[in-house]
Design a protein around this motif. Structure first.
Motif, PDB file in Angstrom:
ATOM      1  N   ASP A 225       0.829  -1.210   0.000  1.00 55.95           N
ATOM      2  CA  ASP A 225       0.000   0.000   0.000  1.00 55.95           C
ATOM      3  C   ASP A 225       0.864   1.260   0.000  1.00 55.95           C
ATOM      4  OD1 ASP A 225      -2.288  -1.523   0.013  1.00 55.95           O
ATOM      5  OD2 ASP A 225      -2.632  -1.345   2.171  1.00 55.95           O
ATOM      6  N   ILE A 226       1.927   1.248   0.793  1.00 51.89           N
ATOM      7  CA  ILE A 226       2.829   2.412   0.828  1.00 51.89           C
ATOM      8  C   ILE A 226       3.417   2.669  -0.552  1.00 51.89           C
ATOM      9  CG2 ILE A 226       5.046   3.255   1.726  1.00 51.89           C
ATOM     10  CD1 ILE A 226       4.342   1.838   4.384  1.00 51.89           C
ATOM     11  N   ALA A 227       3.772   1.589  -1.251  1.00 46.57           N
ATOM     12  CA  ALA A 227       4.299   1.731  -2.622  1.00 46.57           C
ATOM     13  C   ALA A 227       3.260   2.405  -3.521  1.00 46.57           C
ATOM     14  CB  ALA A 227       4.682   0.362  -3.180  1.00 46.57           C
ATOM     15  N   LEU A 228       2.020   1.953  -3.432  1.00 42.94           N
ATOM     16  CA  LEU A 228       0.961   2.511  -4.279  1.00 42.94           C
ATOM     17  C   LEU A 228       0.682   3.972  -3.928  1.00 42.94           C
ATOM     18  CD1 LEU A 228      -1.586  -0.471  -4.394  1.00 42.94           C
ATOM     19  CD2 LEU A 228       0.238   0.097  -6.006  1.00 42.94           C
ATOM     20  N   PHE A 229       0.729   4.296  -2.637  1.00 45.94           N
ATOM     21  CA  PHE A 229       0.516   5.689  -2.235  1.00 45.94           C
ATOM     22  C   PHE A 229       1.624   6.576  -2.800  1.00 45.94           C
ATOM     23  CE2 PHE A 229      -1.473   3.830   1.883  1.00 45.94           C
ATOM     24  CZ  PHE A 229      -2.624   3.513   1.198  1.00 45.94           C
ATOM     25  N   ASN A 230       2.855   6.082  -2.769  1.00 48.87           N
ATOM     26  CA  ASN A 230       3.968   6.855  -3.347  1.00 48.87           C
ATOM     27  C   ASN A 230       3.785   7.057  -4.842  1.00 48.87           C
ATOM     28  OD1 ASN A 230       6.304   7.684  -1.507  1.00 48.87           O
ATOM     29  ND2 ASN A 230       5.879   5.616  -0.764  1.00 48.87           N
TER      30      ASN A 230
ATOM     31  N   VAL B 123       2.121  -7.974 -10.942  1.00 51.33           N
ATOM     32  CA  VAL B 123       1.310  -7.297 -11.959  1.00 51.33           C
ATOM     33  C   VAL B 123       1.349  -5.786 -11.747  1.00 51.33           C
ATOM     34  CG1 VAL B 123      -1.059  -6.960 -12.798  1.00 51.33           C
ATOM     35  CG2 VAL B 123      -0.200  -9.266 -12.376  1.00 51.33           C
ATOM     36  N   GLN B 124       1.258  -5.365 -10.481  1.00 46.53           N
ATOM     37  CA  GLN B 124       1.302  -3.934 -10.182  1.00 46.53           C
ATOM     38  C   GLN B 124       2.637  -3.326 -10.605  1.00 46.53           C
ATOM     39  OE1 GLN B 124      -1.164  -1.785  -8.973  1.00 46.53           O
ATOM     40  NE2 GLN B 124       0.401  -0.347  -9.644  1.00 46.53           N
ATOM     41  N   LEU B 125       3.720  -4.055 -10.354  1.00 47.88           N
ATOM     42  CA  LEU B 125       5.044  -3.579 -10.754  1.00 47.88           C
ATOM     43  C   LEU B 125       5.125  -3.446 -12.269  1.00 47.88           C
ATOM     44  CD1 LEU B 125       7.944  -2.805 -10.028  1.00 47.88           C
ATOM     45  CD2 LEU B 125       8.510  -5.253  -9.995  1.00 47.88           C
ATOM     46  N   ALA B 126       4.627  -4.459 -12.984  1.00 49.72           N
ATOM     47  CA  ALA B 126       4.646  -4.410 -14.455  1.00 49.72           C
ATOM     48  C   ALA B 126       3.843  -3.214 -14.976  1.00 49.72           C
ATOM     49  CB  ALA B 126       4.088  -5.710 -15.019  1.00 49.72           C
ATOM     50  N   LYS B 127       2.670  -2.995 -14.394  1.00 52.14           N
ATOM     51  CA  LYS B 127       1.835  -1.859 -14.811  1.00 52.14           C
ATOM     52  C   LYS B 127       2.536  -0.530 -14.557  1.00 52.14           C
ATOM     53  CE  LYS B 127      -2.759  -3.907 -14.256  1.00 52.14           C
ATOM     54  NZ  LYS B 127      -4.012  -3.894 -13.452  1.00 52.14           N
ATOM     55  N   SER B 128       3.228  -0.453 -13.418  1.00 53.29           N
ATOM     56  CA  SER B 128       3.942   0.790 -13.080  1.00 53.29           C
ATOM     57  C   SER B 128       5.076   1.045 -14.052  1.00 53.29           C
ATOM     58  CB  SER B 128       4.472   0.703 -11.639  1.00 53.29           C
ATOM     59  OG  SER B 128       3.409   0.535 -10.731  1.00 53.29           O
ATOM     60  N   TYR B 129       5.785  -0.012 -14.456  1.00 49.35           N
ATOM     61  CA  TYR B 129       6.828   0.139 -15.476  1.00 49.35           C
ATOM     62  C   TYR B 129       6.217   0.655 -16.788  1.00 49.35           C
ATOM     63  CZ  TYR B 129      10.389  -2.473 -12.781  1.00 49.35           C
ATOM     64  OH  TYR B 129      11.310  -2.887 -11.837  1.00 49.35           O
ATOM     65  N   LEU B 130       5.083   0.064 -17.179  1.00 49.17           N
ATOM     66  CA  LEU B 130       4.429   0.458 -18.432  1.00 49.17           C
ATOM     67  C   LEU B 130       4.022   1.929 -18.422  1.00 49.17           C
ATOM     68  CD1 LEU B 130       2.091  -2.539 -19.364  1.00 49.17           C
ATOM     69  CD2 LEU B 130       3.982  -1.638 -20.714  1.00 49.17           C
ATOM     70  N   GLU B 131       3.482   2.354 -17.282  1.00 49.16           N
ATOM     71  CA  GLU B 131       3.032   3.750 -17.180  1.00 49.16           C
ATOM     72  C   GLU B 131       4.182   4.737 -17.343  1.00 49.16           C
ATOM     73  OE1 GLU B 131       1.033   3.929 -13.445  1.00 49.16           O
ATOM     74  OE2 GLU B 131      -0.658   2.692 -14.121  1.00 49.16           O
ATOM     75  N   HIS B 132       5.414   4.261 -17.114  1.00 49.13           N
ATOM     76  CA  HIS B 132       6.586   5.146 -17.253  1.00 49.13           C
ATOM     77  C   HIS B 132       7.474   4.707 -18.413  1.00 49.13           C
ATOM     78  CE1 HIS B 132       5.132   6.193 -13.243  1.00 49.13           C
ATOM     79  NE2 HIS B 132       5.792   7.325 -13.384  1.00 49.13           N
ATOM     80  N   ASN B 133       6.839   3.990 -19.343  1.00 44.10           N
ATOM     81  CA  ASN B 133       7.483   3.632 -20.614  1.00 44.10           C
ATOM     82  C   ASN B 133       8.764   2.801 -20.438  1.00 44.10           C
ATOM     83  OD1 ASN B 133       5.522   4.988 -22.213  1.00 44.10           O
ATOM     84  ND2 ASN B 133       6.515   6.923 -21.710  1.00 44.10           N
ATOM     85  N   GLU B 134       8.840   2.049 -19.343  1.00 43.77           N
ATOM     86  CA  GLU B 134       9.992   1.152 -19.175  1.00 43.77           C
ATOM     87  C   GLU B 134       9.554  -0.250 -19.649  1.00 43.77           C
ATOM     88  OE1 GLU B 134      12.715   1.702 -15.849  1.00 43.77           O
ATOM     89  OE2 GLU B 134      11.196   2.973 -14.942  1.00 43.77           O
TER      90      GLU B 134
END
Length: 215
Positions: free
Chosen positions: A166-171, A199-210
């Motif tokens: 949750d802390i990761a998502l809030f950041n 899955v959340q990590l993968a989505k976060s990478y995608l959102e920042h074009n990594e």
């Protein structure tokens, strides 16, 4: 039903007899005659002299008024009880739940912060922090959500994996990308079955074009 009729007759000429009034109130409550029960419990409360007796009846009245959806009366009963026992944990918790039910987040948060001035039991502290986090997420105050999530991490019995996730998502919500990603990467390495966090990590990478990292 026969007992109620008898006590109603007795009540007509012994309306100040505490045991008669209490029994009639309890009988109405037992037979789910909520409004009649509320009316008689209010009379009983006025007859009481000791604070502990008044507080006990106000607690019953608060629950009955909630059941009857008379929320102003429920609040009044809770506050009367808290005027006698201001640090009563259970009453404060019920008050918080009622504020949340009525979508009054500011008053719920105010009550929870007040509870933090006297609550010491880990289980209740955890409940208080979790409610604060939920409300701060609802009001999109993610910095506050992070603050109380970190406090949760220090408590025994807290779900540390979920809290760190949750802390990761809030950041990430606060655009603290590096910090949020770093926590998610650590959680993925720690977890054997961390499907959701992966899955959340993968989505976060995608959102920042990594894209390579996402793949």
């Amino acid at each position: 039903s026969k007992a109620i009729k008898e006590y109603e007759s007795i009540f007509e000429y012994r309306s100040k007899d505490i045991e008669v009034v209490r029994t009639l109130a309890e009988l109405y409550n037992k037979t789910e005659q909520t409004f009649s029960s509320i009316s008689v419990y209010n009379i009983l409360s006025e007859l009481m002299e000791r604070n502990e007796d008044i507080a006990e009846i106000q607690s019953i009245l608060a629950e009955l008024n909630e059941k009857a959806r008379d929320y102003p009366a429920a609040f009044e009963a809770y506050k009367t009880r808290l005027g006698i026992y201001p640090t009563d944990v259970q009453t404060n918790q019920k008050l918080v739940e009622l504020y949340i039910k009525l979508k009054n987040s500011p008053k719920a948060i105010e009550t929870l912060l007040y509870m933090l001035t006297f609550v010491v039991e880990p289980k209740v502290l955890l409940w208080t922090y979790e409610k604060l986090i939920e409300l701060y997420v609802e009001t999109e105050e993610f910095e506050k959500a992070i603050e109380y999530s970190n406090k949760c991490l220090e408590l025994q019995g807290s779900d540390k994996f979920k809290i760190r996730n949750d802390i990761a998502l809030f950041n990430l919500k606060l655009n603290n990308y590096d910090k949020g990603i770093s926590i998610l990467e650590e959680l993925v390495m720690m977890s054997q079955n961390g499907y959701d966090v992966t899955v959340q990590l993968a989505k976060s990478y995608l959102e920042h074009n990594e894209h390579e990292k996402a793949l």
